[in-house]
Design a protein around this motif. Structure first.
Motif, PDB file in Angstrom:
ATOM      1  N   TYR A  47       0.784  -0.949  -0.205  1.00  0.00           N
ATOM      2  CA  TYR A  47      -0.107   0.047   0.022  1.00  0.00           C
ATOM      3  C   TYR A  47       1.268   1.143   0.062  1.00  0.00           C
ATOM      4  CZ  TYR A  47      -3.892  -3.031   1.135  1.00  0.00           C
ATOM      5  OH  TYR A  47      -5.118  -3.666   0.563  1.00  0.00           O
ATOM      6  N   GLU A  48       2.114   1.307  -0.116  1.00  0.00           N
ATOM      7  CA  GLU A  48       3.148   2.367  -0.364  1.00  0.00           C
ATOM      8  C   GLU A  48       2.466   3.731  -1.562  1.00  0.00           C
ATOM      9  OE1 GLU A  48       7.246   2.804  -0.828  1.00  0.00           O
ATOM     10  OE2 GLU A  48       6.480   1.736  -2.503  1.00  0.00           O
ATOM     11  N   ASN A  49       2.033   3.378  -1.786  1.00  0.00           N
ATOM     12  CA  ASN A  49       1.094   4.733  -2.795  1.00  0.00           C
ATOM     13  C   ASN A  49      -0.304   5.277  -2.940  1.00  0.00           C
ATOM     14  OD1 ASN A  49       3.982   5.435  -3.535  1.00  0.00           O
ATOM     15  ND2 ASN A  49       4.145   4.460  -5.010  1.00  0.00           N
ATOM     16  N   THR A  50      -0.804   4.438  -1.656  1.00  0.00           N
ATOM     17  CA  THR A  50      -2.508   4.527  -1.668  1.00  0.00           C
ATOM     18  C   THR A  50      -2.818   5.259  -0.036  1.00  0.00           C
ATOM     19  OG1 THR A  50      -2.900   2.461  -0.705  1.00  0.00           O
ATOM     20  CG2 THR A  50      -2.587   2.693  -3.314  1.00  0.00           C
TER      21      THR A  50
END
Length: 69
Positions: A47-50
């Motif tokens: 879920y790094e970029n959300t």
């Protein structure tokens, strides 16, 4: 508050492995503490970029047993 469920199994060679239900996150660890760290790391990576990261991880322990009839 979003929750992610992991199915946790004991590995035949020792330790644990876990798979998130409905999401491609897998984790393993020699101890329960190692497994929890691996799960947390996997969630952070996935879920790094959300903004959809779960707030909680539910660990559901699966135990297979064979019974003679």
């Amino acid at each position: 508050m979003k929750e992610l469920t992991f199915l946790v199994n004991e590995a035949d060679e020792g330790g644990y492995y876990a798979e998130a239900v409905g999401v491609g996150i897998f984790a393993e660890g020699d101890t329960m503490e190692d497994l929890k760290k691996s799960i947390k790391s996997g969630i952070e990576c996935y879920y790094e970029n959300t903004n959809n990261a779960p707030s909680f991880a539910h660990l559901h322990f699966v135990k297979d047993e064979t019974m003679a009839l």
